[in-house]
Design an enzyme around this catalytic site. Structure first.
Site, PDB file in Angstrom:
ATOM      1  N   TYR A  49       0.863  -1.199   0.000  1.00 47.31           N
ATOM      2  CA  TYR A  49       0.000   0.000   0.000  1.00 47.31           C
ATOM      3  C   TYR A  49       0.891   1.239   0.000  1.00 47.31           C
ATOM      4  CZ  TYR A  49      -3.758   2.952   2.132  1.00 47.31           C
ATOM      5  OH  TYR A  49      -4.706   3.888   2.437  1.00 47.31           O
ATOM      6  N   TYR A 203      -9.650  -5.023   8.951  1.00 49.19           N
ATOM      7  CA  TYR A 203      -8.342  -4.476   9.357  1.00 49.19           C
ATOM      8  C   TYR A 203      -8.475  -3.318  10.340  1.00 49.19           C
ATOM      9  CZ  TYR A 203      -3.674  -2.465   9.082  1.00 49.19           C
ATOM     10  OH  TYR A 203      -2.436  -1.982   9.407  1.00 49.19           O
ATOM     11  N   HIS A 204      -9.286  -2.352   9.955  1.00 43.86           N
ATOM     12  CA  HIS A 204      -9.338  -1.110  10.719  1.00 43.86           C
ATOM     13  C   HIS A 204      -9.964  -1.304  12.101  1.00 43.86           C
ATOM     14  CE1 HIS A 204      -9.577  -0.630   6.368  1.00 43.86           C
ATOM     15  NE2 HIS A 204      -8.688   0.315   6.536  1.00 43.86           N
ATOM     16  N   LYS A 548      -9.438  16.922  17.402  1.00 42.06           N
ATOM     17  CA  LYS A 548      -8.776  16.348  16.237  1.00 42.06           C
ATOM     18  C   LYS A 548      -8.706  17.494  15.247  1.00 42.06           C
ATOM     19  CE  LYS A 548      -7.793  12.918  14.936  1.00 42.06           C
ATOM     20  NZ  LYS A 548      -6.429  12.315  15.008  1.00 42.06           N
ATOM     21  N   ASP A 552      -7.836  14.219   9.482  1.00 44.29           N
ATOM     22  CA  ASP A 552      -7.375  12.942   9.998  1.00 44.29           C
ATOM     23  C   ASP A 552      -8.483  12.210  10.755  1.00 44.29           C
ATOM     24  OD1 ASP A 552      -5.914  10.876  11.135  1.00 44.29           O
ATOM     25  OD2 ASP A 552      -5.106  12.140  12.734  1.00 44.29           O
ATOM     26  N   HIS A 554      -8.205   9.207  12.326  1.00 42.23           N
ATOM     27  CA  HIS A 554      -7.776   8.226  13.327  1.00 42.23           C
ATOM     28  C   HIS A 554      -7.950   8.802  14.720  1.00 42.23           C
ATOM     29  CE1 HIS A 554      -5.712   6.784   9.656  1.00 42.23           C
ATOM     30  NE2 HIS A 554      -6.181   5.647  10.126  1.00 42.23           N
TER      31      HIS A 554
HETATM   32  C1  SCA Z   1      -5.055 -17.689  -7.663  1.00 39.29           C
HETATM   33  N1  SCA Z   1      -5.872 -18.019  -8.680  1.00 39.29           N
HETATM   34  C2  SCA Z   1      -5.965 -19.346  -8.710  1.00 39.29           C
HETATM   35  C3  SCA Z   1      -5.135 -19.829  -7.677  1.00 39.29           C
HETATM   36  N2  SCA Z   1      -4.584 -18.793  -7.070  1.00 39.29           N
HETATM   37  N3  SCA Z   1      -6.665 -20.161  -9.488  1.00 39.29           N
HETATM   38  C4  SCA Z   1      -6.542 -21.485  -9.289  1.00 39.29           C
HETATM   39  N4  SCA Z   1      -5.760 -22.028  -8.332  1.00 39.29           N
HETATM   40  C5  SCA Z   1      -5.039 -21.247  -7.529  1.00 39.29           C
HETATM   41  N5  SCA Z   1      -4.251 -21.799  -6.624  1.00 39.29           N
HETATM   42  C6  SCA Z   1      -6.537 -17.082  -9.603  1.00 39.29           C
HETATM   43  C7  SCA Z   1      -7.663 -16.341  -8.941  1.00 39.29           C
HETATM   44  O1  SCA Z   1      -8.872 -17.051  -9.010  1.00 39.29           O
HETATM   45  C8  SCA Z   1      -7.698 -15.059  -9.725  1.00 39.29           C
HETATM   46  O2  SCA Z   1      -8.430 -15.216 -10.913  1.00 39.29           O
HETATM   47  C9  SCA Z   1      -6.278 -14.833 -10.133  1.00 39.29           C
HETATM   48  O3  SCA Z   1      -5.616 -16.077  -9.976  1.00 39.29           O
HETATM   49  C10 SCA Z   1      -5.605 -13.734  -9.300  1.00 39.29           C
HETATM   50  O4  SCA Z   1      -5.339 -14.207  -8.007  1.00 39.29           O
HETATM   51  P1  SCA Z   1      -6.000 -13.745  -6.654  1.00 39.29           P
HETATM   52  O5  SCA Z   1      -5.676 -14.807  -5.694  1.00 39.29           O
HETATM   53  O6  SCA Z   1      -7.419 -13.376  -6.796  1.00 39.29           O
HETATM   54  O7  SCA Z   1      -5.105 -12.466  -6.298  1.00 39.29           O
HETATM   55  P2  SCA Z   1      -5.332 -10.929  -6.559  1.00 39.29           P
HETATM   56  O8  SCA Z   1      -5.631 -10.655  -7.978  1.00 39.29           O
HETATM   57  O9  SCA Z   1      -4.157 -10.275  -5.982  1.00 39.29           O
HETATM   58  O10 SCA Z   1      -6.608 -10.567  -5.718  1.00 39.29           O
HETATM   59  C11 SCA Z   1      -6.636 -10.671  -4.316  1.00 39.29           C
HETATM   60  C12 SCA Z   1      -7.939 -10.158  -3.729  1.00 39.29           C
HETATM   61  C13 SCA Z   1      -8.152  -8.716  -4.169  1.00 39.29           C
HETATM   62  C14 SCA Z   1      -9.072 -11.003  -4.259  1.00 39.29           C
HETATM   63  C15 SCA Z   1      -7.892 -10.273  -2.223  1.00 39.29           C
HETATM   64  O11 SCA Z   1      -9.405  -8.209  -3.733  1.00 39.29           O
HETATM   65  C16 SCA Z   1      -7.065  -7.801  -3.696  1.00 39.29           C
HETATM   66  O12 SCA Z   1      -6.013  -7.735  -4.309  1.00 39.29           O
HETATM   67  N6  SCA Z   1      -7.257  -7.039  -2.637  1.00 39.29           N
HETATM   68  C17 SCA Z   1      -6.292  -6.082  -2.171  1.00 39.29           C
HETATM   69  C18 SCA Z   1      -6.908  -5.074  -1.299  1.00 39.29           C
HETATM   70  C19 SCA Z   1      -5.911  -4.080  -0.779  1.00 39.29           C
HETATM   71  O13 SCA Z   1      -4.770  -4.005  -1.207  1.00 39.29           O
HETATM   72  N7  SCA Z   1      -6.276  -3.242   0.164  1.00 39.29           N
HETATM   73  C20 SCA Z   1      -5.391  -2.268   0.775  1.00 39.29           C
HETATM   74  C21 SCA Z   1      -6.069  -1.684   1.891  1.00 39.29           C
HETATM   75  P3  SCA Z   1      -9.790 -14.420 -11.157  1.00 39.29           P
HETATM   76  O14 SCA Z   1      -9.505 -12.989 -10.805  1.00 39.29           O
HETATM   77  O15 SCA Z   1     -10.058 -14.641 -12.583  1.00 39.29           O
HETATM   78  O16 SCA Z   1     -10.781 -15.014 -10.235  1.00 39.29           O
HETATM   79  S1  SCA Z   1      -5.029  -0.645   2.797  1.00 39.29           S
HETATM   80  C22 SCA Z   1      -5.959   0.021   4.031  1.00 39.29           C
HETATM   81  O17 SCA Z   1      -7.164   0.155   3.936  1.00 39.29           O
HETATM   82  C23 SCA Z   1      -5.268   0.294   5.337  1.00 39.29           C
HETATM   83  C24 SCA Z   1      -4.810   1.598   5.645  1.00 39.29           C
HETATM   84  C25 SCA Z   1      -5.748   2.757   5.715  1.00 39.29           C
HETATM   85  O18 SCA Z   1      -5.659   3.586   4.840  1.00 39.29           O
HETATM   86  O19 SCA Z   1      -6.505   2.907   6.702  1.00 39.29           O
HETATM   87  N1  5AD Z   2       1.859   4.597   2.225  1.00 36.82           N
HETATM   88  C1  5AD Z   2       2.200   3.425   2.791  1.00 36.82           C
HETATM   89  N2  5AD Z   2       1.597   2.871   3.831  1.00 36.82           N
HETATM   90  C2  5AD Z   2       0.603   3.552   4.389  1.00 36.82           C
HETATM   91  N3  5AD Z   2      -0.192   3.279   5.440  1.00 36.82           N
HETATM   92  C3  5AD Z   2      -1.069   4.277   5.564  1.00 36.82           C
HETATM   93  N4  5AD Z   2      -0.854   5.217   4.621  1.00 36.82           N
HETATM   94  C4  5AD Z   2       0.173   4.776   3.870  1.00 36.82           C
HETATM   95  C5  5AD Z   2       0.845   5.303   2.732  1.00 36.82           C
HETATM   96  N5  5AD Z   2       0.497   6.442   2.186  1.00 36.82           N
HETATM   97  C6  5AD Z   2      -0.148   2.047   6.219  1.00 36.82           C
HETATM   98  C7  5AD Z   2       0.568   2.082   7.531  1.00 36.82           C
HETATM   99  C8  5AD Z   2      -0.483   2.179   8.565  1.00 36.82           C
HETATM  100  C9  5AD Z   2      -1.590   1.383   7.921  1.00 36.82           C
HETATM  101  C10 5AD Z   2      -2.945   1.717   8.422  1.00 36.82           C
HETATM  102  O1  5AD Z   2      -1.475   1.649   6.527  1.00 36.82           O
HETATM  103  O2  5AD Z   2       1.163   0.831   7.674  1.00 36.82           O
HETATM  104  O3  5AD Z   2      -0.077   1.616   9.779  1.00 36.82           O
END
Ligand code: SCA
Ligand code: 5AD
Length: 666
Positions: A49, A203-204, A548, A552, A554
């Site tokens: 991220y 997560y959050h 706050k 932000d 948090h």
């Molecule tokens: C994988 N595939 C398989 C397989 N492994 N097929 C058969 N057998 C296996 N063993 C296939 C899957 O079905 C998929 O195909 C393709 O390969 C891609 O793999 P995947 O496993 O789905 O992986 P990916 O594409 O990376 O997707 C993962 C996921 C997706 C589904 C979880 O939603 C994702 O990437 N999420 C990430 C979310 C994220 O980064 N969030 C950050 C939040 P198909 O696609 O055709 O089905 S950060 C935050 O919120 C925190 C901080 C804040 O700001 O507060």
């Molecule tokens: N770049 C990288 N990591 C980030 N996080 C939040 N903002 C960023 C950013 N801009 C990550 C930190 C934090 C979690 C909630 O998300 O790890 O602890």
């Protein structure tokens, strides 16, 4: 909650007669993994991220990470973007580019992905508040760069419900927000068939104070609200649920975290079956995990590498599809390049050197793990019943009850948490850490220039027409995504689209509920008696304004401080997340406060300290600051006139003591 044992001696055999305990990976109910072959066929996606000030800087960082072996992208937006405020908006002035990348229009989105092959790399976007304009920017930017939207692969977080409990980047009230999130699901299902339309997040909650098991229960409670809302629209869950994915924390409770992911897959399967879903692909839960931010320590940051490794192993052993490993310096600031490389390296070592990818569900069959998984399932099922009782989950979201519940959990955690190991505490041996410094003035200036340029070259008549049309449709209850895409195509900004929507569904300011329990600790008892002495001597309560500042969201720490000050007996006024700065100003000007406290975890502490300090009379009022404050800013804060600086690791008793000291000295 205590039913899920963290400590346990598993002498006796658990009841392995449950049918799911003999199921295989890739077989319903998927406890052991969504796929039969798991990582042997495709290792988890290494998806870090990231987002730093401008689109150009972030683009450069993305390319470097991909070159270094990262296999997916994940965009962190800045707070104004989350809240649908253009960088030129006065409310955004101190937050532009601070905690992520500023995106004001499709032009910024184009620069963010310039030269990156969007048909081969999947892109996750953590966006919930300004969900519609941001997704529209992505679609239009990709189309204009020559990609058919059907070729785009990725995930949009689009989980607005949890924003009302933690994180706080919502814009409208829960009900219209929920409808907009379902608009996105419905629209994307047709337009972006390879996009995951929601990343339903736990997560959050854990970052906010929930235990892993409560994190899971709340996530599934929200998932059910979304599913029912889709059904109400007449959408077929067999298709929709295929593209709903999940996002969990992986904290330090190693075994429990593995059990949580195993339990999650079964619970999701069962929930869908209960709602009549039969499609195999829909029934397998897919998830992303991120190691825990709150488990990291600022005093001895290199120890965080070990913590993150352990947490990452739990996520992998639990069968995650995608993973973010935190950088070791994140308790101090956003990751430096050096720390970000090590964080990616941690994943690469696990994937390439350990053999972890060769074994599917390595803990399957362990008495301990099967018992923990089973207990986790039972806990979640019973917690879901209580979450759904009364007026139901959505009402609890609307009334701030889930936020309050998490706040209470955080208060308890503060009492229970173990002290950090600090293996290098001696100042002399301490290796230097060079946290990332964000040049947000530069980001703000360049965003201003590009918005001004955009407004000069676009056809304003078409922009206005498309915004008018959007407002009209927002009144009619139709799916709004096509109209947002049209406005964005004409170069309306993210802020303008949000403003148009806010005319129909105004910005939402929730009621804040603060706990009034005084936690039972020796420290606090001492502080309380000290405060009693102060009261006896001065014959009045101490008046504190706590706020706050900026955008932000948090507020875990801020609420904890406010609750404690209140419980000790101080007269506290709390101006929560999203309070406009003008309100803070007028509160200070129209009332006397002995102490004003501000909390910032988003890098804006210097700017806000200056701004607030200029409103107070330092002879009568002391200003204190808390949050994520890097060491190198202490001196600048003291120069401004700040009389108390508290970091995440400061004891609350210490804060209260300092407040009393300051007042006695004035
Ligand atoms: C994988 N595939 C398989 C397989 N492994 N097929 C058969 N057998 C296996 N063993 C296939 C899957 O079905 C998929 O195909 C393709 O390969 C891609 O793999 P995947 O496993 O789905 O992986 P990916 O594409 O990376 O997707 C993962 C996921 C997706 C589904 C979880 O939603 C994702 O990437 N999420 C990430 C979310 C994220 O980064 N969030 C950050 C939040 P198909 O696609 O055709 O089905 S950060 C935050 O919120 C925190 C901080 C804040 O700001 O507060
Ligand atoms: N770049 C990288 N990591 C980030 N996080 C939040 N903002 C960023 C950013 N801009 C990550 C930190 C934090 C979690 C909630 O998300 O790890 O602890």
């Amino acid at each position: 909650m205590s039913s899920v044992r963290a400590k346990g001696i598993y002498k006796s055999l658990p009841n392995l007669a449950k049918s799911w305990q003999s199921s295989e990976a890739g077989q319903a109910p998927f406890v052991r993994g969504p796929y039969r072959t798991m990582y042997q066929q495709k290792p988890w996606t290494m998806r870090q991220y990231a987002g730093f000030s401008s689109a150009d800087a972030t683009n450069e960082f993305f390319k470097k990470q991909l070159e270094n072996g990262q296999t997916g992208l994940s965009v962190a937006f800045d707070l104004p973007t989350h809240l649908g405020l253009d960088s030129t908006d006065e409310r955004a002035q101190y937050d532009v580019g601070k905690t992520g990348v500023a995106i004001d229009s499709v032009e910024d989105m184009k620069r963010l992905f310039d030269g990156i092959d969007l048909s081969s790399v999947s892109v996750s976007m953590t966006m919930n508040g300004a969900i519609m304009p941001i997704l529209a920017c992505y679609i239009v930017a990709a189309e204009e760069a020559g990609y058919a939207s059907s070729s785009l692969r990725g995930t949009i977080q689009n989980d607005i419900l949890k924003e009302f409990a933690v994180r706080n980047t919502f814009i409208h009230a829960p009900k219209p927000s929920l409808e907009m999130s379902i608009d996105v699901v419905e629209f994307s299902q047709k337009k972006l068939p390879n996009f995951n339309t929601m990343s339903i997040s736990g997560y959050h909650f854990q970052e906010g104070g929930a235990t892993p098991e409560l994190e899971l229960a709340l996530t599934l409670a929200h998932a059910k609200v979304y599913l029912l809302a889709c059904q109400k629209r007449g959408l077929d869950l067999n298709t929709i649920a295929r593209r709903l994915s999940f996002f969990f924390a992986s904290g330090m409770a190693f075994f429990k975290e593995i059990a949580k992911l195993r339990a999650a897959r079964k619970l999701w399967h069962d929930l869908l079956v209960e709602l009549g879903v039969t499609d195999e692909q829909a029934l397998r839960m897919k998830m992303h995990c991120q190691t825990s931010g709150v488990s990291l320590n600022a005093e001895s940051p290199y120890d965080n590498l070990t913590r993150t490794t352990v947490e990452a192993m739990a996520a992998v052993m639990g069968g995650t599809q995608s993973l973010h490993t935190n950088s070791f310096d994140e308790a101090i600031a956003l990751p430096s390049d050096f720390a970000a490389s090590l964080a990616l390296g941690t994943q690469q070592i696990l994937q390439q050197e350990t053999g972890l990818i060769d074994v599917v569900d390595p803990w399957g069959g362990s008495y301990m793990m099967e018992t923990l998984t089973s207990e986790m399932i039972d806990y979640v099922n019973s917690t879901l019943i209580s979450l759904e009782s009364g007026e139901g989950v959505l009402a609890k979201v609307e009334q701030g009850d889930i936020a309050f519940f998490i706040h209470q959990q955080a208060m308890q955690q503060a009492q229970l948490s173990k002290p950090f190991v600090t293996s290098i505490s001696d100042q002399q041996d301490k290796p230097q850490v060079s946290p990332r410094v964000i040049h947000s003035e530069k980001a703000l200036e360049s965003q201003r220039l590009s918005i001004n340029k955009l407004k000069l070259v676009r056809n304003n008549r078409l922009v206005n027409q498309s915004l008018e049309k959007l407002k009209e449709k927002a009144l009619s209850g139709q799916n709004l995504m096509p109209y947002v895409v049209a406005a964005i195509k004409h170069r309306a900004t993210v802020g303008e689209v949000t403003e148009a929507l806010c005319q129909i569904h105004p910005r939402f300011f929730p009621q804040q509920k603060i706990s009034n329990e005084l936690l039972d600790s020796e420290d606090l008892k001492t502080v309380r008696s000290r405060y009693q002495q102060f009261m006896n001597k001065n014959g009045r309560a101490l008046k504190v304004l706590f706020t706050k500042v900026g955008l932000d969201g948090h507020d875990r720490g801020a609420k904890q401080v406010v609750a404690t000050l209140k419980a000790v007996g101080l007269d506290v006024t709390y101006l929560p997340v999203l309070t406009p700065f003008s309100e803070v100003q007028s509160m200070i000007q129209n009332h006397h406060f002995d102490v004003v406290g501000i909390s910032s975890l988003a890098g804006a502490h210097l700017d806000f300290s200056k701004a607030v300090f200029s409103c107070i009379d330092p002879v009568k009022t002391a200003l204190i600051v808390g949050g994520v404050i890097p060491d190198h800013d202490f001196e600048s804060l003291e120069k401004i006139g700040i009389e108390g600086i508290f970091t995440r690791h400061s004891e609350i008793g210490l804060v209260v003591n300092r407040i009393i000291e300051l007042v006695e000295a004035k």
